[in-house]
Design a protein around this motif. Structure first.
Motif, mmCIF file in Angstrom:
data_model
loop_
_atom_site.group_PDB
_atom_site.id
_atom_site.type_symbol
_atom_site.label_atom_id
_atom_site.label_comp_id
_atom_site.label_asym_id
_atom_site.label_seq_id
_atom_site.Cartn_x
_atom_site.Cartn_y
_atom_site.Cartn_z
ATOM 1 N N UNK A 78 22.441 86.406 -18.903
ATOM 2 C CA UNK A 78 21.983 86.312 -17.053
ATOM 3 C C UNK A 78 21.341 87.547 -16.464
ATOM 4 N N UNK A 79 21.700 88.402 -17.116
ATOM 5 C CA UNK A 79 21.540 89.624 -16.923
ATOM 6 C C UNK A 79 20.258 90.225 -17.266
ATOM 7 N N UNK A 80 20.130 90.099 -18.612
ATOM 8 C CA UNK A 80 18.886 89.932 -19.742
ATOM 9 C C UNK A 80 17.693 89.192 -19.163
ATOM 10 N N UNK A 81 18.265 88.267 -18.286
ATOM 11 C CA UNK A 81 17.073 86.370 -17.594
ATOM 12 C C UNK A 81 17.343 87.282 -16.678
ATOM 13 N N UNK A 82 17.307 87.766 -15.371
ATOM 14 C CA UNK A 82 17.409 87.845 -14.155
ATOM 15 C C UNK A 82 16.059 89.285 -14.477
ATOM 16 N N UNK A 117 16.137 75.460 -12.664
ATOM 17 C CA UNK A 117 14.484 75.360 -13.605
ATOM 18 C C UNK A 117 13.673 74.369 -12.116
ATOM 19 N N UNK A 118 12.304 75.582 -12.242
ATOM 20 C CA UNK A 118 11.560 75.074 -10.841
ATOM 21 C C UNK A 118 10.670 73.857 -11.863
ATOM 22 N N UNK A 119 10.438 73.708 -12.865
ATOM 23 C CA UNK A 119 10.540 72.244 -13.970
ATOM 24 C C UNK A 119 11.063 71.803 -14.982
ATOM 25 N N UNK A 120 10.483 70.249 -15.509
ATOM 26 C CA UNK A 120 11.735 69.180 -16.195
ATOM 27 C C UNK A 120 11.711 70.639 -17.252
ATOM 28 N N UNK A 121 10.474 71.502 -18.018
ATOM 29 C CA UNK A 121 10.130 71.737 -19.172
ATOM 30 C C UNK A 121 10.491 73.095 -19.520
ATOM 31 N N UNK A 122 10.279 73.500 -18.699
ATOM 32 C CA UNK A 122 10.427 75.324 -17.943
ATOM 33 C C UNK A 122 11.854 75.633 -18.013
ATOM 34 N N UNK A 123 11.686 77.551 -18.473
ATOM 35 C CA UNK A 123 12.427 78.083 -18.561
ATOM 36 C C UNK A 123 13.392 78.470 -16.969
ATOM 37 N N UNK A 124 14.053 79.280 -17.363
ATOM 38 C CA UNK A 124 14.965 79.681 -16.117
ATOM 39 C C UNK A 124 14.028 80.658 -14.808
ATOM 40 N N UNK A 125 15.170 80.755 -13.627
ATOM 41 C CA UNK A 125 14.195 82.311 -13.013
ATOM 42 C C UNK A 125 15.838 82.032 -12.072
ATOM 43 N N UNK A 126 15.917 83.341 -11.644
ATOM 44 C CA UNK A 126 17.436 83.388 -10.355
ATOM 45 C C UNK A 126 17.180 82.114 -9.376
ATOM 46 N N UNK A 154 19.473 77.181 -29.303
ATOM 47 C CA UNK A 154 21.127 76.492 -28.612
ATOM 48 C C UNK A 154 21.880 76.889 -28.316
ATOM 49 N N UNK A 155 22.097 78.247 -28.563
ATOM 50 C CA UNK A 155 23.773 78.309 -27.720
ATOM 51 C C UNK A 155 23.399 78.680 -27.067
ATOM 52 N N UNK A 156 22.545 79.352 -26.337
ATOM 53 C CA UNK A 156 21.749 80.333 -25.246
ATOM 54 C C UNK A 156 21.207 79.203 -24.466
ATOM 55 N N UNK A 157 21.100 77.424 -24.464
ATOM 56 C CA UNK A 157 20.480 76.894 -23.810
ATOM 57 C C UNK A 157 22.386 76.180 -22.543
ATOM 58 N N UNK A 217 7.639 87.946 -13.361
ATOM 59 C CA UNK A 217 7.841 86.556 -12.528
ATOM 60 C C UNK A 217 7.504 85.356 -13.136
ATOM 61 N N UNK A 218 7.914 85.095 -14.177
ATOM 62 C CA UNK A 218 7.848 84.138 -14.653
ATOM 63 C C UNK A 218 8.981 83.661 -15.232
ATOM 64 N N UNK A 219 9.379 82.110 -15.124
ATOM 65 C CA UNK A 219 10.422 81.899 -15.768
ATOM 66 C C UNK A 219 10.973 81.923 -17.299
ATOM 67 N N UNK A 220 12.134 82.279 -17.613
ATOM 68 C CA UNK A 220 12.632 82.909 -18.669
ATOM 69 C C UNK A 220 13.135 81.520 -19.724
ATOM 70 N N UNK A 221 12.276 81.230 -21.051
ATOM 71 C CA UNK A 221 13.442 80.185 -21.740
ATOM 72 C C UNK A 221 14.417 80.587 -22.861
ATOM 73 N N UNK A 222 15.181 80.310 -23.434
ATOM 74 C CA UNK A 222 15.877 80.155 -24.343
ATOM 75 C C UNK A 222 16.026 80.926 -25.478
ATOM 76 N N UNK A 223 14.015 80.448 -25.971
ATOM 77 C CA UNK A 223 13.826 81.770 -27.415
ATOM 78 C C UNK A 223 13.639 82.612 -26.900
ATOM 79 N N UNK A 224 13.279 83.769 -25.206
ATOM 80 C CA UNK A 224 13.031 84.243 -25.391
ATOM 81 C C UNK A 224 13.635 85.376 -24.954
#
Length: 361
Positions: free
Chosen positions: A26-30, A73-82, A56-59, A37-44
Motif C-alpha cells: 500500500x505504501x509503495x502504491x501511494x 480501480x478507475x477502470x476495469x483493466x487499469x491499476x489502482x489508485x488510493x 499474482x500475489x500482489x493482486x 499521478x497514474x494508476x499503479x499496477x501489480x507488475x510495476x
C-alpha cells in the motif's frame, strides 16, 4: 495502536490493522501515485517492492486493500489508485516527513526578510504565499486578520460636524482609514485630545489589545478626559475594531494547478478548484480551522465541504505574533497527490519564519 506525528500533531489509528506485506504494498502504491499521478499496477509494484512477490500475489493483496476501501480501480483493466480514505490512512500512519535542507531554509528566510524589509507585512505574507507556490505544484495561500497589525499612530480628521476620518498607521508602515460617527457638539479639540490619549497607550498593541486594556480602565479614562472626549475614545475603539477584524486571503500560483494534467477529469477538477478559490469566505473558513491546533493540518478531498467536488488537498500551518497568539495561517492548496513528505515541512518552516518576522515587528 496510536502514533502522534511530530509535525502534524495528529493521532493516527488503525496502523496495526494491515500485515507488514500489505502495508508495504500500500505504501509503495501511494508513493508511486504521488510521484506519477497514474494508476499503479501489480507488475510495476513487483519491480519496486523490497520483497520478492509475484504480480499474482500482489493482486491478491490489492484486492484486500480495495475491499478495505483504501484503493480503487478507475477502470476495469487499469491499476489502482488510493482513495481519499487511503490517502488519509497513509498521511496519518505511514508518511515519512522529510526535512527542509539548509539551502532551502536560507532561501526561504532571505526571501521573507527581503519582502518584509521596508515594505508592509502584507507584502511579506504575499511573498510567503508565492514561496510556497513555487515549492509545490499547488497554489500558495495565506489568511490573516487586518486587526492583528501592531499600531504605531492614530489620528482623527473631521470631515463633517458629525463624521470623522480615523487614520490608523501600523508599525509595518501600512495605513488604514475608517469613517467614524461623532457625538453631537464635539469640539475639534476633543479629536486632538482623544488621538493624543490613544497614541500614549498604543506602544505596539493591536486595536483589539488596546480596546481590551482601555475597557478595563474606564475610570482612569474618565478622570483624564472630559465626558465627550472619553466617549469618542470608546466609540473609536469599538467601531474601528469591528471594521478591521475582517479576514484577508492571499492566493498566489493558481497557474501551477494547470500543470501536469493527466486527463480531462484533471482539467475539470482544476476548474472546480478555481471556482472554490473564488469563494473566499469558504476558503478563509477552512484555513481558519488550521488555527485550532498545534502543528500542520492536512485536509484531504471530501473531508471538507469546500473540496468535495474538486478533490483537492490543503496543507496549512498557523503563525503567531509576539505574544505567541495565533494570528494567521499559511498553506498550500493542490491536488490530493501533493508531495506531502516534502510540502509538510516546507509549510511548517515557512510558518515559523513568518512568526519570527512578526516577533521582530
Amino acid at each position: 495502536m496510536k502514533s502522534v506525528h511530530p509535525i502534524l500533531g495528529q493521532t493516527a489509528t488503525g496502523a496495526s490493522d494491515l500485515s507488514d506485506r500489505s502495508r508495504e504494498i500500500f505504501k509503495r502504491l501511494v508513493e508511486t501515485y504521488i510521484s506519477t499521478g497514474e494508476p499503479v499496477g501489480s507488475r510495476n509494484l513487483s519491480r519496486i517492492l523490497p520483497m520478492s512477490l509475484s504480480p499474482a500475489s500482489i493482486r491478491n493483496v490489492m484486492s484486500d486493500l480495495e475491499l478495505a476501501g483504501l484503493i480503487y480501480s478507475p477502470h476495469t483493466s487499469a491499476g489502482r489508485l488510493p482513495t481519499e480514505t487511503g490517502l488519509r490512512f497513509f498521511v496519518d500512519s505511514m508518511l515519512e516527513i522529510g526535512d527542509v535542507s539548509a539551502d532551502e531554509r536560507k532561501h526561504i528566510e532571505a526571501q521573507m526578510r527581503a519582502a518584509a524589509s521596508g515594505h508592509t507585512f502584507e507584502t511579506a505574507l504575499s511573498e510567503a504565499s508565492s514561496l510556497l507556490s513555487g515549492l509545490s505544484r499547488g497554489a500558495g495561500v495565506v489568511v490573516t486578520t487586518k486587526a492583528n497589525a501592531p499600531l504605531k499612530h492614530v489620528e482623527f480628521v473631521r470631515l463633517e460636524p458629525e463624521r470623522a476620518l480615523v487614520i490608523l498607521v501600523n508599525e509595518d508602515g501600512s495605513v488604514e482609514n475608517r469613517i467614524l460617527g461623532l457625538p453631537k457638539g464635539l469640539p475639534s479639540s476633543a479629536l486632538i485630545e482623544a488621538a493624543n490619549y490613544l497614541n500614549a497607550h498604543i506602544r505596539g498593541r493591536t486595536l483589539a489589545e488596546l480596546r481590551t486594556e482601555l475597557e478595563s480602565s474606564q475610570s482612569e479614562i474618565e478622570k483624564e478626559l472630559d465626558e465627550l472626549t472619553a466617549k469618542l475614545v470608546r466609540m473609536g475603539l469599538a467601531e474601528t475594531v469591528g471594521t478591521t477584524g475582517e479576514r484577508q486571503l492571499i492566493v498566489r500560483g493558481q497557474a501551477n494547478l494547470l500543470e501536469d494534467l493527466h486527463a480531462a477529469e484533471d482539467l475539470e477538477r482544476v476548474r472546480l478548484l478555481f471556482s472554490d478559490l473564488e469563494s473566499k469566505t469558504d476558503v478563509i473558513d477552512l484555513l481558519s480551522r488550521a488555527e485550532k491546533g498545534e502543528g500542520v493540518r492536512i485536509f484531504i478531498g471530501s473531508e471538507n465541504k469546500l473540496f468535495s467536488l474538486s478533490g483537492s488537498s490543503l496543507i496549512a500551518a498557523p503563525f503567531r505574533d509576539t505574544a505567541q497568539k495565533i494570528v494567521g495561517v499559511v498553506g498550500i492548496i493542490g491536488p490530493t497527490r501533493l508531495n506531502y513528505s516534502r510540502i509538510v515541512p516546507m509549510v511548517d518552516y515557512t510558518a515559523q519564519v513568518v512568526s519570527r518576522l512578526l516577533s521582530k515587528e
